[in-house]
Scaffold this active site. Structure first.
Site, PDB file in Angstrom:
ATOM      1  N   CYS A  89       0.929  -1.371  -0.013  1.00 51.53           N
ATOM      2  CA  CYS A  89      -0.065   0.049  -0.027  1.00 51.53           C
ATOM      3  C   CYS A  89       0.848   1.321   0.306  1.00 51.53           C
ATOM      4  O   CYS A  89       0.412   2.243  -0.388  1.00 51.53           O
ATOM      5  CB  CYS A  89      -0.903  -0.032   1.239  1.00 51.53           C
ATOM      6  SG  CYS A  89      -1.818  -1.543   1.583  1.00 51.53           S
ATOM      7  N   HIS A 383      -9.299   2.467  -3.190  1.00 51.97           N
ATOM      8  CA  HIS A 383      -7.669   2.300  -2.863  1.00 51.97           C
ATOM      9  C   HIS A 383      -6.968   1.492  -3.864  1.00 51.97           C
ATOM     10  O   HIS A 383      -6.813   0.301  -3.689  1.00 51.97           O
ATOM     11  CB  HIS A 383      -7.843   1.590  -1.490  1.00 51.97           C
ATOM     12  CG  HIS A 383      -6.424   1.211  -1.031  1.00 51.97           C
ATOM     13  ND1 HIS A 383      -5.218   1.943  -1.365  1.00 51.97           N
ATOM     14  CD2 HIS A 383      -6.120   0.279   0.171  1.00 51.97           C
ATOM     15  CE1 HIS A 383      -4.334   1.148  -0.613  1.00 51.97           C
ATOM     16  NE2 HIS A 383      -4.680   0.317   0.359  1.00 51.97           N
ATOM     17  N   CYS A 413      -1.135   2.955   6.438  1.00 52.52           N
ATOM     18  CA  CYS A 413      -0.692   1.633   7.002  1.00 52.52           C
ATOM     19  C   CYS A 413      -0.495   0.734   5.710  1.00 52.52           C
ATOM     20  O   CYS A 413      -1.081   1.332   4.594  1.00 52.52           O
ATOM     21  CB  CYS A 413      -1.955   0.994   7.721  1.00 52.52           C
ATOM     22  SG  CYS A 413      -3.389   0.633   6.858  1.00 52.52           S
TER      23      CYS A 413
END
EC number: 2.3.1.9
Length: 427
Positions: A89, A383, A413
Site C-alpha cells: 500500500c 484504494h 498503513c
C-alpha cells in the site's frame, strides 16, 4: 548539504470501481492517462526529467516494469531511466520518497514519481495442486505416462483462486487485511456504529468536493479506446447513511465482526503522478512550487496490527522534527478501513499506548476530524494499492493550498506490518 525538494504539480485519473472483470485501463494505460495532461501543461519537454519512478503492486504480465513502458508511451525518450517500486500500500508514496532522496542528495533535479494500479486486472490462479499436476503431465515421456498422469487429475486442482484475495492476505500471520482491521478495532474499542458513521462522512466529503470543484486540476478525464470517458471517482455514494450501512453483514468475522464492504476501502483502478524538483530546476524552468517535502519516515510492526502503521511512522516523524500532534494542521490518513483509521485516532489519544509503544510521556492527544481527510478518502473513492500513497500526498498539498494551512502529514498503513508518513509544508 541536503537540498530542498519541491512538489511542483501532479495529476491523477478518476478512481474507477472494479465491476467484476477487467476495467477499461491497464496499469500503464492509467499512468499514461494521468501523465499526458500533466506533462502537456508543463513549460519543459517530457525528456527533461532525470528519472521516472512508479509504484505498482499487481504488475500484469504484458507490462513488466510499467514505469519504463509508461515513460516510453508518454514520449519521454529512449534515454529516460524508469523503474518500478513495490511496498504494498505504500508503493505510491515510496516512489515520491525515492525521488525525494535522489534530489535531496544532488543526484537528480527533476523526477516524475507516481503510482498505478488496476485491481480489476488481478489474475485468477490455479491451486498448487493444479500446478504440480501440470508439471507431472508435461514431464511425462510417453503416451502411457501421460495417460497415467491424466487419470490422477482432480476437479479441485483447477478451481481458480482470486489472486487479489491471496495478495491481501499476510503470509506470516495468514490474516487478510480486513481481519487485521478487526484486531486493531478490538484493541482500541472501536464500535461498528462508529465505523459506519465514519464511512458515511467520507462519502459526504467526497461528494461535496466533487460538487464544489475542489478536485479540478487534480483529477483529469480519462478516455478509453471505445470512446467512453471517465471524469470523476465513481465509487462515491452521496446517499449513504448509517441505517443503510448497518444492514450489511461483516465481511471477515461473522457474526460479530464490524468490518463490512460499506466501511472498507473500495477495490478500484487508478493512477497518479507527482512532479518533484530541486531549486535549480525550479529556477531553470520558472516553476511555481506548491510545497516542500520536509521529511519522511517508514516504520515496521507486527503484521497482525499493521493498521497502527500511521501512528508509529508519524510519531517518529514528528519526534525527529520536534513537532506535536497539534502542530499538524492538515492530515491525510489513507482510509484502508474506517475502523483502522479510528483505531489510529484512539491510539494517539491513549496514554498507555503512547507511553509503551511510542515512547512518549503521555497521550499525544486528539486529531480534530475537521483537519483529517477533508475531502473524503479511500472508503469513498477507492484504494488502488500502488497508487494511494501518491494520491494522498498530492491531495494533501492541494488541500493545504486551498485551506491556507502550512504544515501537513500524509500517512498510511501498509500490508505486511509497515507504515509510511511524509511531512509537507506549503510554500
Amino acid at each position: 548539504m541536503a537540498r530542498p525538494v519541491y512538489i511542483v504539480d501532479g495529476a491523477r485519473t478518476p478512481f474507477l470501481k472494479a465491476q467484476g472483470g477487467p476495467g477499461p485501463f491497464t496499469p500503464v494505460d492509467l499512468a499514461v492517462q494521468a501523465g499526458r495532461p500533466l506533462l502537456a501543461r508543463q513549460p519543459f519537454a517530457p525528456s527533461a526529467f532525470d528519472r521516472v519512478i512508479l509504484g505498482c503492486v499487481n504488475v500484469i504480465a504484458d507490462e513488466m516494469n510499467p514505469a519504463r513502458v509508461a515513460a516510453l508511451r508518454l514520449g519521454m525518450g529512449e534515454r529516460m531511466v524508469a523503474f518500478t517500486v513495490q511496498i504494498n500500500c505504500g508503493s505510491g508514496m515510496q516512489s515520491i520518497d525515492t525521488a525525494y532522496r535522489y534530489i535531496e542528495a544532488g543526484n537528480a533535479d527533476m523526477i516524475l514519481a507516481g503510482g498505478a494500479e488496476a485491481l480489476s486486472y488481478a489474475p485468477l490462479v490455479f491451486p498448487q495442486s493444479g500446478v504440480r499436476w501440470f508439471a507431472k503431465f508435461a514431464g511425462a515421456k510417453d503416451t502411457l505416462s501421460k495417460a497415467a498422469a491424466f487419470l490422477k487429475v482432480r476437479p479441485s486442482d483447477f478451481r481458480p483462486i482470486i489472486g487479489l484475495e491471496r495478495g491481501l492476505t499476510d503470509p506470516i500471520t495468514d490474516l487478510n487485511m480486513g481481519q487485521t482491521a478487526e484486531v486493531v478495532a478490538h484493541l482500541m474499542g472501536v464500535t461498528r456504529e462508529q465505523a459506519d458513521a465514519y464511512a458515511v462522512e467520507s462519502h459526504r466529503r467526497l461528494a461535496n468536493a466533487q460538487e464544489q470543484g475542489f478536485l479540478k486540476g487534480e483529477v483529469e478525464t480519462s478516455f478509453a479506446r471505445d470512446g467512453k470517458f471517465y471524469d470523476h471517482d465513481d465509487g462515491v455514494r452521496p446517499d449513504s447513511s448509517i441505517d443503510k450501512l448497518a444492514r450489511l453483514k461483516p465481511a471477515f468475522e461473522r457474526p460479530w465482526g464490524q468490518v463490512t464492504p460499506g466501511n472498507s476501502s473500495q477495490i478500484t483502478d487508478g493512477a497518479c503522478w507527482t512532479i518533484l524538483a530541486s531549486e535549480d530546476a525550479v529556477n531553470k524552468y520558472g516553476l511555481k512550487p506548491k510545497a516542500i517535502i520536509v521529511d519522511s519516515q517508514w516504520a515496521g510492526l507486527d503484521p497482525s496490527i499493521m493498521g497502527f502503521g500511521p501512528v508509529l511512522s508519524s510519531a517518529e516523524l514528528m519526534k525527529r522534527n520536534k513537532l506535536k500532534l497539534q502542530d499538524i494542521e492538515t492530515w491525510e490518513i489513507n482510509e484502508a478501513f474506517a475502523s483502522q483509521v479510528l483505531a489510529c485516532l484512539a491510539a494517539w489519544n491513549d496514554d498507555k499506548f503512547c507511553r509503551e509503544v511510542l515512547g512518549l510521556d503521555g497521550a499525544a492527544g486528539e486529531i480534530d476530524r475537521a483537519k483529517l481527510n477533508v475531502d473524503g478518502g479511500a472508503i469513498s473513492l477507492g484504494h488502488p494499492v500502488g497508487t494511494s500513497g501518491n494520491r494522498i500526498v498530492l491531495h494533501l498539498v492541494n488541500a493545504m493550498k486551498r485551506l491556507g494551512t502550512r504544515r501537513g502529514i500524509a500517512t498510511e498503513c501498509i500490508g505486511g506490518g509497515l507504515g509510511g508518513a511524509m511531512l509537507i509544508e506549503t510554500v
